[in-house]
Design a protein around this motif. Structure first.
Motif, PDB file in Angstrom:
ATOM      1  N   ILE A   1       0.832  -1.208   0.000  1.00  7.47           N
ATOM      2  CA  ILE A   1       0.000   0.000   0.000  1.00  7.47           C
ATOM      3  C   ILE A   1       0.861   1.249   0.000  1.00  7.47           C
ATOM      4  CG2 ILE A   1      -1.590   1.366   1.415  1.00  7.47           C
ATOM      5  CD1 ILE A   1      -2.989  -0.818  -0.085  1.00  7.47           C
ATOM      6  N   GLN A   2       1.961   1.245   0.748  1.00 11.03           N
ATOM      7  CA  GLN A   2       2.813   2.439   0.820  1.00 11.03           C
ATOM      8  C   GLN A   2       3.449   2.729  -0.538  1.00 11.03           C
ATOM      9  OE1 GLN A   2       1.945   3.557   3.632  1.00 11.03           O
ATOM     10  NE2 GLN A   2       1.275   1.527   4.303  1.00 11.03           N
ATOM     11  N   ALA A   3       3.881   1.681  -1.245  1.00  9.47           N
ATOM     12  CA  ALA A   3       4.500   1.883  -2.553  1.00  9.47           C
ATOM     13  C   ALA A   3       3.483   2.390  -3.575  1.00  9.47           C
ATOM     14  CB  ALA A   3       5.138   0.578  -3.033  1.00  9.47           C
ATOM     15  N   LEU A   4       2.268   1.826  -3.551  1.00  6.47           N
ATOM     16  CA  LEU A   4       1.225   2.307  -4.461  1.00  6.47           C
ATOM     17  C   LEU A   4       0.784   3.719  -4.080  1.00  6.47           C
ATOM     18  CD1 LEU A   4      -0.962  -0.920  -4.822  1.00  6.47           C
ATOM     19  CD2 LEU A   4       0.618   0.038  -6.510  1.00  6.47           C
ATOM     20  N   PHE A   5       0.710   4.003  -2.797  1.00 12.20           N
ATOM     21  CA  PHE A   5       0.360   5.341  -2.310  1.00 12.20           C
ATOM     22  C   PHE A   5       1.377   6.364  -2.797  1.00 12.20           C
ATOM     23  CE2 PHE A   5       0.229   8.188   1.673  1.00 12.20           C
ATOM     24  CZ  PHE A   5      -0.706   9.036   1.110  1.00 12.20           C
ATOM     25  N   TYR A   6       2.650   6.034  -2.660  1.00 14.34           N
ATOM     26  CA  TYR A   6       3.712   6.929  -3.108  1.00 14.34           C
ATOM     27  C   TYR A   6       3.617   7.162  -4.619  1.00 14.34           C
ATOM     28  CZ  TYR A   6       8.481   8.819  -3.511  1.00 14.34           C
ATOM     29  OH  TYR A   6       9.579   9.617  -3.756  1.00 14.34           O
ATOM     30  N   SER A   7       3.371   6.074  -5.373  1.00 17.54           N
ATOM     31  CA  SER A   7       3.236   6.207  -6.824  1.00 17.54           C
ATOM     32  C   SER A   7       2.049   7.077  -7.197  1.00 17.54           C
ATOM     33  CB  SER A   7       3.074   4.815  -7.453  1.00 17.54           C
ATOM     34  OG  SER A   7       4.148   3.968  -7.129  1.00 17.54           O
ATOM     35  N   ALA A   8       0.923   6.891  -6.518  1.00 19.84           N
ATOM     36  CA  ALA A   8      -0.277   7.680  -6.807  1.00 19.84           C
ATOM     37  C   ALA A   8      -0.056   9.151  -6.474  1.00 19.84           C
ATOM     38  CB  ALA A   8      -1.462   7.133  -6.029  1.00 19.84           C
TER      39      ALA A   8
ATOM     40  N   SER B   1       8.917   8.876   1.775  1.00 19.15           N
ATOM     41  CA  SER B   1      10.137   8.308   1.203  1.00 19.15           C
ATOM     42  C   SER B   1      11.211   8.153   2.265  1.00 19.15           C
ATOM     43  CB  SER B   1      10.651   9.173   0.046  1.00 19.15           C
ATOM     44  OG  SER B   1      11.026  10.460   0.505  1.00 19.15           O
ATOM     45  N   PHE B   2      11.346   9.149   3.135  1.00 13.12           N
ATOM     46  CA  PHE B   2      12.336   9.032   4.216  1.00 13.12           C
ATOM     47  C   PHE B   2      11.976   7.888   5.154  1.00 13.12           C
ATOM     48  CE2 PHE B   2      13.665   9.872   8.545  1.00 13.12           C
ATOM     49  CZ  PHE B   2      15.030  10.015   8.379  1.00 13.12           C
ATOM     50  N   HIS B   3      10.727   7.784   5.524  1.00 15.15           N
ATOM     51  CA  HIS B   3      10.273   6.767   6.473  1.00 15.15           C
ATOM     52  C   HIS B   3      10.541   5.361   5.934  1.00 15.15           C
ATOM     53  CE1 HIS B   3       7.725   5.256   9.763  1.00 15.15           C
ATOM     54  NE2 HIS B   3       7.175   4.433   8.870  1.00 15.15           N
ATOM     55  N   ILE B   4      10.195   5.109   4.683  1.00 10.58           N
ATOM     56  CA  ILE B   4      10.370   3.777   4.100  1.00 10.58           C
ATOM     57  C   ILE B   4      11.852   3.464   3.918  1.00 10.58           C
ATOM     58  CG2 ILE B   4       9.909   2.319   2.102  1.00 10.58           C
ATOM     59  CD1 ILE B   4       7.438   2.840   3.815  1.00 10.58           C
ATOM     60  N   ARG B   5      12.605   4.405   3.402  1.00  6.80           N
ATOM     61  CA  ARG B   5      14.023   4.167   3.156  1.00  6.80           C
ATOM     62  C   ARG B   5      14.804   3.933   4.444  1.00  6.80           C
ATOM     63  NH1 ARG B   5      15.548   8.684  -1.489  1.00  6.80           N
ATOM     64  NH2 ARG B   5      14.142   7.874  -3.102  1.00  6.80           N
TER      65      ARG B   5
ATOM     66  N   SER C   1      10.639   4.834  -7.490  1.00 10.45           N
ATOM     67  CA  SER C   1      11.797   5.427  -6.803  1.00 10.45           C
ATOM     68  C   SER C   1      11.483   5.736  -5.349  1.00 10.45           C
ATOM     69  CB  SER C   1      12.295   6.691  -7.521  1.00 10.45           C
ATOM     70  OG  SER C   1      12.964   6.350  -8.716  1.00 10.45           O
ATOM     71  N   LEU C   2      10.636   4.937  -4.748  1.00 15.80           N
ATOM     72  CA  LEU C   2      10.430   5.052  -3.306  1.00 15.80           C
ATOM     73  C   LEU C   2      11.699   4.644  -2.575  1.00 15.80           C
ATOM     74  CD1 LEU C   2       8.729   5.467  -0.771  1.00 15.80           C
ATOM     75  CD2 LEU C   2       7.739   3.195  -1.129  1.00 15.80           C
ATOM     76  N   GLY C   3      12.396   3.633  -3.079  1.00 12.56           N
ATOM     77  CA  GLY C   3      13.703   3.279  -2.538  1.00 12.56           C
ATOM     78  C   GLY C   3      14.789   4.125  -3.166  1.00 12.56           C
ATOM     79  N   THR C   4      15.955   4.171  -2.534  1.00 18.11           N
ATOM     80  CA  THR C   4      17.092   4.884  -3.118  1.00 18.11           C
ATOM     81  C   THR C   4      17.606   4.091  -4.309  1.00 18.11           C
ATOM     82  OG1 THR C   4      18.798   3.744  -1.840  1.00 18.11           O
ATOM     83  CG2 THR C   4      17.721   5.635  -0.790  1.00 18.11           C
ATOM     84  N   PRO C   5      18.405   4.723  -5.174  1.00 18.75           N
ATOM     85  CA  PRO C   5      18.983   3.958  -6.286  1.00 18.75           C
ATOM     86  C   PRO C   5      19.775   2.742  -5.827  1.00 18.75           C
ATOM     87  CG  PRO C   5      19.227   6.303  -6.686  1.00 18.75           C
ATOM     88  CD  PRO C   5      18.673   6.171  -5.300  1.00 18.75           C
TER      89      PRO C   5
ATOM     90  N   LEU D   1       8.002   5.595 -19.915  1.00 18.68           N
ATOM     91  CA  LEU D   1       6.823   6.419 -19.670  1.00 18.68           C
ATOM     92  C   LEU D   1       6.096   6.005 -18.396  1.00 18.68           C
ATOM     93  CD1 LEU D   1       5.294   6.416 -23.286  1.00 18.68           C
ATOM     94  CD2 LEU D   1       6.917   8.044 -22.303  1.00 18.68           C
ATOM     95  N   LEU D   2       6.420   4.827 -17.873  1.00 12.38           N
ATOM     96  CA  LEU D   2       5.630   4.255 -16.788  1.00 12.38           C
ATOM     97  C   LEU D   2       6.344   4.246 -15.445  1.00 12.38           C
ATOM     98  CD1 LEU D   2       4.179   1.190 -18.749  1.00 12.38           C
ATOM     99  CD2 LEU D   2       3.076   3.394 -18.326  1.00 12.38           C
ATOM    100  N   PHE D   3       7.632   4.603 -15.410  1.00 10.48           N
ATOM    101  CA  PHE D   3       8.309   4.651 -14.111  1.00 10.48           C
ATOM    102  C   PHE D   3       8.838   6.048 -13.832  1.00 10.48           C
ATOM    103  CE2 PHE D   3      11.651   2.719 -16.965  1.00 10.48           C
ATOM    104  CZ  PHE D   3      12.525   3.798 -16.983  1.00 10.48           C
ATOM    105  N   TRP D   4       9.358   6.241 -12.637  1.00 12.25           N
ATOM    106  CA  TRP D   4       9.844   7.539 -12.176  1.00 12.25           C
ATOM    107  C   TRP D   4      11.309   7.439 -11.772  1.00 12.25           C
ATOM    108  CZ3 TRP D   4       5.274   5.342 -11.039  1.00 12.25           C
ATOM    109  CH2 TRP D   4       4.101   6.055 -11.271  1.00 12.25           C
ATOM    110  N   GLU D   5      12.037   8.511 -12.021  1.00 14.82           N
ATOM    111  CA  GLU D   5      13.403   8.609 -11.523  1.00 14.82           C
ATOM    112  C   GLU D   5      13.396   9.308 -10.168  1.00 14.82           C
ATOM    113  OE1 GLU D   5      15.740   7.052 -12.818  1.00 14.82           O
ATOM    114  OE2 GLU D   5      14.965   6.601 -14.835  1.00 14.82           O
ATOM    115  N   GLU D   6      14.542   9.313  -9.530  1.00 15.83           N
ATOM    116  CA  GLU D   6      14.672   9.965  -8.223  1.00 15.83           C
ATOM    117  C   GLU D   6      14.312  11.443  -8.314  1.00 15.83           C
ATOM    118  OE1 GLU D   6      14.618   9.959  -4.983  1.00 15.83           O
ATOM    119  OE2 GLU D   6      16.515   8.941  -4.591  1.00 15.83           O
ATOM    120  N   ASP D   7      13.536  11.931  -7.354  1.00 16.46           N
ATOM    121  CA  ASP D   7      13.191  13.352  -7.277  1.00 16.46           C
ATOM    122  C   ASP D   7      14.021  13.966  -6.153  1.00 16.46           C
ATOM    123  OD1 ASP D   7      12.130  15.856  -6.972  1.00 16.46           O
ATOM    124  OD2 ASP D   7      10.040  15.232  -7.135  1.00 16.46           O
TER     125      ASP D   7
END
Length: 673
Positions: free
Chosen positions: A383-390, A419-423, A499-503, A637-643
């Motif tokens: 849920i946290q990963a989908l929440f972050y993506s949304a 992101s900080f909490h999960i990482r 990119s919820l996790g670090t690289p 087009l479907l993923f995100w890089e680090e912000d």
């Protein structure tokens, strides 16, 4: 022949749970007069009324360009259906010539990264529909297809029926390019046919795909319904193929279902909840057996086993909405007022202040893909990963104005904190496990090392020898005095994709999958979680669930639908060879086994004991994986890089109190790796 009526009547009784839609201009089978009470600028007073009926006895049902899948070997010359730009494709043998007609892109989106010390639900805009939970579905006049073409300012390229957004295609600066196309395998041809056969029609237009389409199943339960989470891989397969209409219809109809009444024992959940699934039913019209109407019957969890509301449905809807715009280049859909309102309703439901001290979402067991009791209540990683993506999707799609400023600010704050909490707290590798092994407990202070009072005895014996020397993963759950060390595949894959996790962590997750290939992939990719609950632990945590016996179903079963997400993660991290290996293993068995829902046993050798066959998201996941590997530029087009801007946002740093700042500065060097 019976007459079908598709309509929405604003005078219908609010106690009815079956949603009726009018067949408006969106599904132009019969033209309708345009009428609505338009929007006030204050969305809290948002209201649209409609009372139209489209009766058609001889009016032909139009398909609006929804085409059956074209065999790659077929020679053809065509112009794509309206709404997807103007390109021509000519075929000659195995080489195809593309004529690209592009326009100048002027759609510049900027995002606020400003911070407030405190963001509470009163600060960002409230979205209510008049009448509370008893409102009628919203019906907003859509922009006509011709207007879509005229107003869409994105470059688009069509490659064999797949629409490519011009801004994301690197190196395509000439009007003509040559592309070599391979011939489809027999497995792909069969999969496309099965996917097409699973399409559900509503008022003559495609609206989704049923969960499973086994003609021999006499008790389909809800497998004959359209599920939001299940439809996502089907939608991506159609989008990558250039078939956008079914996805657009799905997004708009589920949006209208969002505002409908849903209750369990006279109690209604928060407004903005998306249904888990819906079914198209044909019922007699006004007691007349010779005239019928089609209705959409949604399930918000009130009929589900366990009566659990689907937390992930709204998150998947937002993710798919963004994917539709990215792949087709049609951003007019997400800019519609009703769609913007739908996004805000979901966000308002997720971002409302509560009692929790954590930025992660607190949910009950069974609120996601694992929809039965499996000990994932609390703050499950999926849920946290989908929440972050949304949240990242929403920040891109929300119309930027004064009204949405506070909401965007709240999104930025939550993204940064989450992101900080999960990482920081979900990540485990050999170093972190050794640190937990030496934890001191009962620490009371803001400087505590063991912030969640985790007892070292919680480290399971299997974990010590299982975690590889190189790599790691994000644990399944974290709560006070509780760490769920199981490896949950979907949450880890979406942490990579978003990119919820670090690289470094993202690479470490794939390192773990590669090192533990036999455990997590085996004979059929991929394990939904590892390891399975067994013996007394299984009895206590699952309640002796006979479907979730060890190494079956949600309890360590293997789910082929996870292939497309694994493929997306591998492409993002530059390791497509892992995905190709998994897809090749699956391709050997899936057609022979008739495309099962899941596989059993520790290595995934047996078809699941209660597995449905001809499972649509198994079929679609395989097809989507094949197309992504063949066209990795579409995966981008479907993923995100680090912000990196999010790493600079810290609400604690703006606090005027004497409290010590959070530990982000100390952890910054690790996060930036």
């Amino acid at each position: 022949m019976n007459t079908i009526h598709c309509f929405s009547n604003s005078t219908m009784k609010s106690s009815s749970r079956i949603l009726l839609f009018r067949r408006n201009s969106l599904f132009s089978g019969c033209p309708l007069p345009k009428s609505h009470d338009f929007l006030a600028s204050n969305l809290s007073n948002f209201r649209i009324n409609s009372d139209h009926t489209c009766k058609f006895h001889s009016c032909p049902l139009q398909n609006l360009g929804f085409r059956r899948v074209i065999d790659h070997t077929q020679k053809f010359s065509r112009v794509p259906s309206p709404g997807f730009g103007q390109s021509r494709v000519f075929s000659s043998g195995s080489v195809r010539r593309l004529s690209v007609i592009s326009s100048v892109s002027s759609d510049v989106r900027s995002f606020s990264t400003s911070v407030e010390t405190r963001v509470n639900d009163k600060n960002f805009e409230k979205i209510y529909v008049q009448g509370g939970m008893n409102v009628k579905p919203l019906v907003v006049e859509r922009i006509d297809i011709d207007e879509t073409i005229a107003n869409n300012e994105e470059s688009r390229i069509e490659v064999d029926g797949k629409i490519v957004n011009g801004e994301n295609v690197k190196g395509v600066d000439e009007s003509e390019v040559l592309i070599t196309k391979r011939e489809e395998s027999e497995a792909e041809k069969e999969a496309w046919k099965l996917l097409q056969d699973s399409v559900v029609m509503y008022c003559g237009s495609p609206i989704g795909t049923m969960a499973a389409n086994d003609p021999g199943d006499k008790m389909p339960l809800n497998y004959d319904q359209v599920f939001i989470r299940d439809f996502v891989p089907s939608a991506l397969a159609f989008l990558l193929k250039g078939e956008g209409e079914i996805v657009r219809n799905f997004l708009l109809h589920t949006l209208q279902l969002q505002s409908w009444e849903k209750t369990v024992d006279c109690y209604s959940p928060g407004q903005g909840l998306m249904p888990a699934s819906f079914k198209v039913r044909t019922v007699p019209l006004d007691g007349n057996n010779e005239a019928h109407e089609e209705v959409l019957d949604p399930d918000f969890g009130e009929s589900a086993i366990g009566r659990v509301a689907p937390v992930d449905s709204g998150l998947w809807w937002i993710i798919l909405l963004r994917a539709y715009g990215k792949i087709t280049g049609d951003y007019t859909l997400q800019e519609r007022v009703d769609v913007q309102t739908g996004i805000k309703l979901i966000l308002n439901l997720c971002l409302t202040d509560g009692f929790d001290m954590f930025p992660s979402l607190l949910v009950t067991d069974g609120s996601c893909m694992i929809d039965r009791r499996m000990g994932i209540h609390g703050h499950p990683l999926e849920i946290q990963a989908l929440f972050y993506s949304a949240l990242r999707c929403s920040r891109e799609m929300l119309t930027q104005n004064d009204a949405s400023m506070n909401l965007v600010r709240a999104i930025n704050n939550r993204l940064s904190a989450l992101s900080f909490h999960i990482r920081e707290y979900y990540w485990v590798d050999m170093k972190k496990i050794n640190e937990i092994y030496r934890y001191k407990t009962e620490e009371y202070s803001t400087d505590a090392t063991n912030k969640f009072n985790i007892y070292p005895d919680q480290i399971p014996s299997w974990l010590m020898d299982w975690v590889p020397e190189e790599g790691g993963y994000l644990i399944g759950n974290l709560q006070p005095a509780h760490m769920d060390f199981r490896f949950f595949t979907l949450g880890n894959l979406w942490s990579i994709i978003s990119s919820l996790g670090t690289p470094k962590q993202n690479q470490g997750i794939l390192d773990t999958i590669q090192a533990k290939w036999d455990d997590l992939v085996g004979h059929m990719p991929l394990k939904i979680c590892y390891p399975a609950l067994e013996y007394e632990e299984w009895r206590i945590i699952t309640g002796s669930d006979p479907k979730n016996t060890p190494w079956s179903y949600h309890n360590g079963g293997s789910w082929p639908t996870l292939l497309w997400q694994f493929t997306l993660a591998c492409i993002k991290m530059g390791r497509p060879e892992l995905a190709r290996k998994a897809v090749a293993d699956a391709e050997k068995r899936l057609p022979v086994d008739r495309w099962p829902e899941y596989y059993d046993t520790r290595n995934g050798r047996f078809i699941g004991k209660q597995s449905r066959i001809f499972q649509t998201w198994t079929i679609a996941g395989y097809l989507t994986s094949k197309m992504l590997l063949e066209n990795p530029e579409m995966a981008a087009l479907l993923f995100w890089e680090e912000d990196y801007e999010l790493l600079e946002i810290c609400v604690c740093g703006l606090s005027k109190t004497g409290r010590k700042k959070c530990s982000r500065l100390a952890a910054r060097s690790q996060i930036l790796v």
